[in-house]
Design an enzyme around this catalytic site. Structure first.
Site, mmCIF file in Angstrom:
data_model
loop_
_atom_site.group_PDB
_atom_site.id
_atom_site.type_symbol
_atom_site.label_atom_id
_atom_site.label_comp_id
_atom_site.label_asym_id
_atom_site.label_seq_id
_atom_site.Cartn_x
_atom_site.Cartn_y
_atom_site.Cartn_z
ATOM 1 N N GLU A 79 31.809 -58.354 -17.110
ATOM 2 C CA GLU A 79 33.121 -58.509 -16.505
ATOM 3 C C GLU A 79 33.902 -59.726 -16.971
ATOM 4 O OE1 GLU A 79 34.666 -56.400 -14.106
ATOM 5 O OE2 GLU A 79 33.087 -55.057 -14.821
ATOM 6 N N SER B 265 6.234 -27.444 39.080
ATOM 7 C CA SER B 265 5.175 -28.089 39.871
ATOM 8 C C SER B 265 5.088 -29.584 39.637
ATOM 9 C CB SER B 265 3.826 -27.435 39.559
ATOM 10 O OG SER B 265 3.841 -26.075 39.944
#
Length: 780
Positions: free
Chosen positions: A89, A458
């Protein structure tokens, strides 16, 4: 003389033009100076960092946020990665003042010659100015602002600071922002684990993350990587040998989604919703780290246990899937993957083995023993005849579904059409240790552990038995297990409840009634106690008024609940009688690691004197130590000699719980606890259809609980059940609940001291069904 005047005129004109340009430039500069942002904003940059969710042992469970980013300090960034970016860059980064004059001249010349603006001339410092301080519009004015800001930034900040800002900000494809996120996305590694070739690959991305992407465009990506390596060699960052070695490396990038160390999507979604409630959409960018109460090992166990139970249930009811046939080649999109099930195409069949090809080209073998379960599904209660051969079911080119078993063999499979859920709590403080809301979150996001409304069946009976013990009944009290007719407003509306076995057993002790889950005993108890008393007990345990009916159907567990609530209910029995509040967030840290929230749950403390302690420190006691002891004794008996004896495979004496099965087997439950962990498993259809004959809580749901507890209780010693003061042990006649003579056959039973029987039962020679059922040995 004329030439001299011309030269003088040109000189004056040049000077005038220079003066005009200078004045104009100064005016533009002053005007732009007003518009320029303050570069000191770079002192307090807050990157958009995703929300990260962790287990209590620090493993990543999930991440939420549009941008994947993990900021890293420049001092912790590999030097060669920095050199790769400089080479790609900005080769003059360390020598220019923020602006590369030669680069700008090249870009300007290109503009004059072609009339087109081309990317170029931007230094790393200019990119920092653009990315942090300016908009993305491409104008000459913005370019000038970039230049000015770059010069200012270079005056105010070190080169290392500028690099750190740049490397953490840049977009590198696939939602990855910054170098650390890119390393994770493309290689599934940390930066320090990458090699030179991989550094160069990442450094080549900023120019065009899509065009040079190693996943979507590997050829162009390799060209760009080779360019970066060549530049590194030209700038003397690497030697010739390093360059040659790196350039020979193949493209090794592949897409790695969030590197989740222990995925837990249901609990992660619960955390996500909680964070959005508190922080709004900013929750996804603030960089919050949420540490849950989840134990990663137990979570993995719970998820596997839920899936395995669903597979076993599904296979008991036959093969519903029809393989895709008559195609030699299937589209890639036709190969699916859900949970641990994936598609495969049959390529050959022998008597004992079917060979198939997975989507990735892998050839697998499926033995007949892992296929023969696939008898044809007829109804939920009936399946077809046994398979005689593989050929009777599969043909070459069929597209089937397969999964890999624990022993690494492959099996024919199908997506279960039932669902299941599981949750485990630390019964002392309510921390959720593991939670699974269904077979696969990404197939169906409905969280059955927390969002469902299912009849508890139950599993509600311990509430009734607790009420009975609190109101003078004992574990030895006998109730007539005989038919009951509940009259309605008309003859047609008469209700004739039954036991699951459709049998009646006469006079039965409460202990046996709960152990065998006798419906008629629960109904008679509820009718004798009165519905309001039982509802009041249920409210103490955390049930709301709208959850439970004001009718005798309450005895069979009508109304609704969910696995998380049922685990909370059974935590009361597990922790000594205290109502804890479930929670799943342990602490929250900000982006800097500072703790901004720390959970402080109210805890169960049976040995604490709560009279001098602030009430918010301890969970409220809702049943006495004596009642809690008796209920533990009864619920342990359910495992040792009742409807949950399958759990005895764990080889422990301290397991307690209650199975639950609703009418027509629409819901199968097991709620249980041991050693400080309360856990609930549920299995059923989202449509509330029947699971089929004999699909009870003990058969369908209990295996989930067993598989989980096998891991959760490993290396934990059995916990003895020690009677508190106020409990007395007496030798009784189980048929009457009265004291037994020493020469009579009887059993030992526990009582609250004030309720120990005072009279003796008549001496008899033969034992009853109840005595045979109870045995003559000590209960514990």
């Amino acid at each position: 003389m004329v030439l001299k005047k011309i030269l003088k005129g040109l000189l004056l004109l040049s000077f005038f033009l220079f003066l005009c340009v200078t004045v104009a430039g100064y005016i533009v500069y002053e005007r732009l100076q007003v518009e320029l942002p303050d570069i000191t904003a770079l002192n307090n940059i807050e990157y958009q960092i995703p929300l990260s969710i962790y287990s209590n042992d620090g493993l990543l469970l999930a991440q939420f946020g549009e941008k994947k980013r993990t900021p890293i300090e420049i001092s912790k960034t590999p030097r060669q990665l920095i050199n790769a970016f400089i080479s790609a860059e900005d080769g003059n980064f360390y020598s220019h003042p923020g602006v590369d004059i030669k680069g700008l001249i090249r870009a300007a010349t290109q503009l004059i010659l072609t009339g087109k603006k081309k990317q170029g001339g931007s230094t790393i410092t200019m990119q920092v100015a653009r990315n942090f301080l300016l908009s993305r519009e491409k104008t000459y004015t913005r370019k000038i602002k970039e230049i000015i800001l770059a010069l200012q930034i270079e005056q105010a900040y070190s080169k290392d600071k500028i690099l750190e800002l740049y490397l953490n900000k840049i977009y590198l494809g696939h939602r990855s922002y910054g170098i650390a996120a890119a390393a994770s996305t493309y290689y599934g590694k940390k930066l320090a684990e990458l090699n030179l070739s991989q550094f160069a690959m990442i450094a080549g991305l900023p120019k065009a993350p899509s065009i040079f992407n190693p996943i979507s465009n590997p050829e162009r990506a390799q060209q760009r990587r080779d360019y970066v390596l060549r530049r590194m060699h030209e700038l003397n960052f690497i030697g010739l040998e390093e360059y040659n070695d790196a350039i020979k490396q193949p493209i090794s990038a592949s897409f790695h989604a969030n590197q989740l160390k222990s995925p837990a999507p249901y609990i992660a979604e619960m955390v996500r919703k909680k964070m959005v409630e508190q922080y709004g959409d900013k929750a996804f960018t603030l960089g919050l780290k949420v540490f849950t109460t989840i134990d990663s090992s137990l979570q993995l166990t719970a998820s596997k246990a839920v899936r395995n139970a669903l597979y076993h249930f599904d296979q008991r009811h036959g093969y519903r899937s029809l393989p895709l046939k008559n195609k030699a080649v299937f589209k890639s999109s036709e190969f699916t993957s859900i949970a641990d099930i994936q598609s495969a195409q049959v390529i050959s069949i022998t008597d004992n083995i079917a060979r198939a090809k997975l989507k990735n080209g892998t050839i697998i073998e499926i033995p007949f023993k892992n296929i023969k379960w696939a008898r044809q599904f007829k109804t939920q209660n009936y399946i077809g005849p046994k398979l005689k051969s593989i050929n009777s079911l599969l043909k070459i080119n069929d597209l089937i579904q397969v999964r890999q078993l624990k022993d690494n063999s492959w099996a024919l499979s199908q997506i279960p059409n039932a669902e299941a859920a599981f949750v485990a709590l630390n019964s002392h403080d309510g921390a959720i240790l593991a939670l699974s809301g269904g077979f696969d979150f990404f197939q169906n996001k409905f969280n059955r552990a927390t969002q469902s409304k299912r009849q508890p069946g139950s599993g509600f009976k311990p509430i009734i038995y607790t009420t009975a013990l609190e109101n003078g009944y004992t574990a030895a009290s006998v109730i007539n297990d005989a038919p009951v007719v509940i009259s309605g407003s008309s003859q047609e509306s008469e209700w004739r409840p039954e036991n699951y076995s459709k049998k009646f057993f006469g006079m039965t002790p409460l202990r046996t009634g709960l152990r065998k889950s006798r419906n008629l005993i629960s109904i008679r108890l509820l009718r004798d106690l009165g519905i309001p008393k039982v509802l009041n007990t249920a409210h103490r345990f955390g049930f709301s008024k709208d959850q439970l009916p004001n009718s005798l159907s309450l005895a069979l567990g009508s109304g609704y609940s969910n696995p998380l609530q049922m685990a909370t209910v059974f935590s009361v029995f597990a922790n000594g009688g205290f109502l804890i509040k479930p929670y799943f967030i342990s602490r929250i840290e900000d982006r800097d690691g500072k703790t901004i929230f720390q959970a402080s749950p109210a805890i169960a403390c049976p040995l604490c004197d709560q009279s001098h302690i602030p009430s918010d420190r301890y969970a409220p006691r809702i049943i006495s130590p004596q009642i809690n002891f008796l209920m533990n004794s009864l619920l342990r008996d359910v495992v040792q000699r009742g409807t949950a004896t399958k759990a005895k495979v764990l080889g422990r004496q301290d397991l307690a719980g209650k199975t639950g099965t609703t009418n027509d087997q629409k819901d199968a439950w097991f709620n249980g606890f041991s050693s400080g962990i309360a856990a609930t498993a549920w299995l059923g259809f989202d449509s509330s259809a029947s699971l089929g004959h004999y699909e009870t809580g003990g058969k369908a749901a209990l295996p989930i609980w067993i598989d989980f507890m096998r891991t959760a209780l490993k290396n934990k010693p059995d916990q003895a059940l020690i009677p508190p003061s106020g409990i007395t042990r007496a030798y009784i006649d189980p048929d009457t609940g009265l004291l037994a003579h020493s020469q009579s056959k009887g059993i030992w039973e526990y009582f609250r001291t004030r309720y120990v029987p005072k009279t003796y039962a008549p001496i008899k020679e033969e034992s009853s069904e109840g005595l045979e059922d109870m045995g003559t040995e000590s209960l514990f």
